[in-house]
Design a protein around this motif. Structure first.
Motif, PDB file in Angstrom:
ATOM      1  N   GLU A   1       0.864  -1.170   0.000  1.00 28.09           N
ATOM      2  CA  GLU A   1       0.000   0.000   0.000  1.00 28.09           C
ATOM      3  C   GLU A   1       0.906   1.228   0.000  1.00 28.09           C
ATOM      4  O   GLU A   1       1.900   1.278   0.730  1.00 28.09           O
ATOM      5  CB  GLU A   1      -0.876   0.014   1.249  1.00 28.09           C
ATOM      6  N   ARG A   2       0.570   2.204  -0.813  1.00 24.54           N
ATOM      7  CA  ARG A   2       1.333   3.454  -0.858  1.00 24.54           C
ATOM      8  C   ARG A   2       0.825   4.347   0.266  1.00 24.54           C
ATOM      9  O   ARG A   2      -0.358   4.656   0.343  1.00 24.54           O
ATOM     10  CB  ARG A   2       1.129   4.139  -2.206  1.00 24.54           C
ATOM     11  N   VAL A   3       1.722   4.739   1.166  1.00 27.70           N
ATOM     12  CA  VAL A   3       1.354   5.510   2.351  1.00 27.70           C
ATOM     13  C   VAL A   3       2.179   6.786   2.401  1.00 27.70           C
ATOM     14  O   VAL A   3       3.408   6.728   2.324  1.00 27.70           O
ATOM     15  CB  VAL A   3       1.598   4.681   3.638  1.00 27.70           C
ATOM     16  N   GLU A   4       1.523   7.928   2.523  1.00 28.08           N
ATOM     17  CA  GLU A   4       2.240   9.186   2.716  1.00 28.08           C
ATOM     18  C   GLU A   4       2.559   9.333   4.192  1.00 28.08           C
ATOM     19  O   GLU A   4       1.659   9.402   5.019  1.00 28.08           O
ATOM     20  CB  GLU A   4       1.407  10.356   2.218  1.00 28.08           C
ATOM     21  N   ASN A   5       3.830   9.359   4.509  1.00 27.12           N
ATOM     22  CA  ASN A   5       4.298   9.471   5.886  1.00 27.12           C
ATOM     23  C   ASN A   5       4.594  10.944   6.149  1.00 27.12           C
ATOM     24  O   ASN A   5       5.652  11.458   5.793  1.00 27.12           O
ATOM     25  CB  ASN A   5       5.545   8.603   6.070  1.00 27.12           C
ATOM     26  N   ARG A   6       3.655  11.621   6.754  1.00 26.25           N
ATOM     27  CA  ARG A   6       3.797  13.066   6.989  1.00 26.25           C
ATOM     28  C   ARG A   6       4.873  13.391   8.021  1.00 26.25           C
ATOM     29  O   ARG A   6       5.524  14.422   7.936  1.00 26.25           O
ATOM     30  CB  ARG A   6       2.459  13.662   7.393  1.00 26.25           C
ATOM     31  N   ALA A   7       5.077  12.502   8.975  1.00 24.05           N
ATOM     32  CA  ALA A   7       6.093  12.730  10.002  1.00 24.05           C
ATOM     33  C   ALA A   7       7.491  12.794   9.402  1.00 24.05           C
ATOM     34  O   ALA A   7       8.314  13.612   9.809  1.00 24.05           O
ATOM     35  CB  ALA A   7       6.017  11.640  11.065  1.00 24.05           C
ATOM     36  N   LEU A   8       7.772  11.926   8.425  1.00 22.11           N
ATOM     37  CA  LEU A   8       9.094  11.884   7.792  1.00 22.11           C
ATOM     38  C   LEU A   8       9.127  12.595   6.453  1.00 22.11           C
ATOM     39  O   LEU A   8      10.183  12.685   5.822  1.00 22.11           O
ATOM     40  CB  LEU A   8       9.527  10.423   7.598  1.00 22.11           C
ATOM     41  N   GLU A   9       7.948  13.051   5.984  1.00 20.64           N
ATOM     42  CA  GLU A   9       7.817  13.669   4.656  1.00 20.64           C
ATOM     43  C   GLU A   9       8.308  12.729   3.561  1.00 20.64           C
ATOM     44  O   GLU A   9       9.082  13.111   2.684  1.00 20.64           O
ATOM     45  CB  GLU A   9       8.543  15.012   4.609  1.00 20.64           C
ATOM     46  N   THR A  10       7.850  11.466   3.645  1.00 16.87           N
ATOM     47  CA  THR A  10       8.220  10.443   2.668  1.00 16.87           C
ATOM     48  C   THR A  10       6.975   9.761   2.122  1.00 16.87           C
ATOM     49  O   THR A  10       5.880   9.924   2.654  1.00 16.87           O
ATOM     50  CB  THR A  10       9.114   9.361   3.310  1.00 16.87           C
ATOM     51  N   VAL A  11       7.174   9.006   1.080  1.00 21.43           N
ATOM     52  CA  VAL A  11       6.149   8.094   0.577  1.00 21.43           C
ATOM     53  C   VAL A  11       6.694   6.698   0.824  1.00 21.43           C
ATOM     54  O   VAL A  11       7.794   6.360   0.371  1.00 21.43           O
ATOM     55  CB  VAL A  11       5.867   8.321  -0.922  1.00 21.43           C
ATOM     56  N   ASP A  12       5.929   5.897   1.561  1.00 20.75           N
ATOM     57  CA  ASP A  12       6.345   4.549   1.926  1.00 20.75           C
ATOM     58  C   ASP A  12       5.481   3.530   1.192  1.00 20.75           C
ATOM     59  O   ASP A  12       4.283   3.747   1.007  1.00 20.75           O
ATOM     60  CB  ASP A  12       6.191   4.327   3.433  1.00 20.75           C
ATOM     61  N   PHE A  13       6.089   2.422   0.816  1.00 25.18           N
ATOM     62  CA  PHE A  13       5.354   1.305   0.238  1.00 25.18           C
ATOM     63  C   PHE A  13       5.422   0.185   1.273  1.00 25.18           C
ATOM     64  O   PHE A  13       6.491  -0.358   1.534  1.00 25.18           O
ATOM     65  CB  PHE A  13       5.958   0.909  -1.112  1.00 25.18           C
ATOM     66  N   VAL A  14       4.249  -0.113   1.857  1.00 24.95           N
ATOM     67  CA  VAL A  14       4.178  -0.943   3.049  1.00 24.95           C
ATOM     68  C   VAL A  14       3.412  -2.233   2.755  1.00 24.95           C
ATOM     69  O   VAL A  14       2.321  -2.202   2.175  1.00 24.95           O
ATOM     70  CB  VAL A  14       3.477  -0.160   4.189  1.00 24.95           C
TER      71      VAL A  14
ATOM     72  N   CYS B   1       7.939  -1.842   5.756  1.00 28.93           N
ATOM     73  CA  CYS B   1       8.156  -0.889   4.672  1.00 28.93           C
ATOM     74  C   CYS B   1       9.232  -1.465   3.752  1.00 28.93           C
ATOM     75  O   CYS B   1      10.350  -1.735   4.198  1.00 28.93           O
ATOM     76  CB  CYS B   1       8.597   0.456   5.237  1.00 28.93           C
ATOM     77  N   VAL B   2       8.884  -1.657   2.473  1.00 29.92           N
ATOM     78  CA  VAL B   2       9.860  -2.247   1.547  1.00 29.92           C
ATOM     79  C   VAL B   2      10.541  -1.200   0.669  1.00 29.92           C
ATOM     80  O   VAL B   2      11.590  -1.466   0.092  1.00 29.92           O
ATOM     81  CB  VAL B   2       9.236  -3.354   0.673  1.00 29.92           C
ATOM     82  N   PHE B   3       9.941  -0.011   0.568  1.00 38.95           N
ATOM     83  CA  PHE B   3      10.569   1.069  -0.199  1.00 38.95           C
ATOM     84  C   PHE B   3      10.083   2.398   0.353  1.00 38.95           C
ATOM     85  O   PHE B   3       8.905   2.553   0.667  1.00 38.95           O
ATOM     86  CB  PHE B   3      10.214   0.964  -1.689  1.00 38.95           C
ATOM     87  N   ARG B   4      10.999   3.320   0.491  1.00 40.14           N
ATOM     88  CA  ARG B   4      10.669   4.660   0.995  1.00 40.14           C
ATOM     89  C   ARG B   4      11.415   5.683   0.156  1.00 40.14           C
ATOM     90  O   ARG B   4      12.587   5.505  -0.162  1.00 40.14           O
ATOM     91  CB  ARG B   4      11.090   4.781   2.455  1.00 40.14           C
ATOM     92  N   THR B   5      10.730   6.764  -0.192  1.00 39.17           N
ATOM     93  CA  THR B   5      11.364   7.827  -0.967  1.00 39.17           C
ATOM     94  C   THR B   5      10.778   9.171  -0.549  1.00 39.17           C
ATOM     95  O   THR B   5       9.773   9.222   0.159  1.00 39.17           O
ATOM     96  CB  THR B   5      11.202   7.583  -2.485  1.00 39.17           C
ATOM     97  N   CYS B   6      11.433  10.246  -0.985  1.00 39.86           N
ATOM     98  CA  CYS B   6      10.948  11.593  -0.678  1.00 39.86           C
ATOM     99  C   CYS B   6      11.167  12.493  -1.897  1.00 39.86           C
ATOM    100  O   CYS B   6      11.832  12.100  -2.859  1.00 39.86           O
ATOM    101  CB  CYS B   6      11.662  12.160   0.545  1.00 39.86           C
ATOM    102  N   ASP B   7      10.617  13.693  -1.841  1.00 43.52           N
ATOM    103  CA  ASP B   7      10.723  14.630  -2.967  1.00 43.52           C
ATOM    104  C   ASP B   7      12.165  14.926  -3.353  1.00 43.52           C
ATOM    105  O   ASP B   7      12.489  15.062  -4.525  1.00 43.52           O
ATOM    106  CB  ASP B   7      10.012  15.943  -2.645  1.00 43.52           C
TER     107      ASP B   7
END
Length: 64
Positions: A16-29, A35-41
């Motif tokens: 599931e694609r999750v916007e992680n506002r605390a870390l300002e990332t997009v996580d794929f969970v 979390c198998v992949f995490r990225t940011c702007d």
């Protein structure tokens, strides 16, 4: 440029694609919470997502 590890299409389709506002990332969970992949702007033009697949249609579904 940074190349991420190769992630298999089957695994990414479960995520599931999750916007992680605390870390300002997009996580794929995964359903189990991993979390198998995490990225940011800031990484948009620096990180290469590598997907392993043996099926072109499944690869397109995963990329969407």
């Amino acid at each position: 440029i940074v190349y991420g590890e190769e992630l298999i299409d089957h695994r990414m389709l479960q995520c599931e694609r999750v916007e992680n506002r605390a870390l300002e990332t997009v996580d794929f969970v995964l359903p189990d919470g991993r979390c198998v992949f995490r990225t940011c702007d800031r990484e948009t033009d620096r990180v290469v997502f590598q997907m392993g697949t043996a099926d072109p249609q499944r690869a397109v579904r995963t990329a969407r």
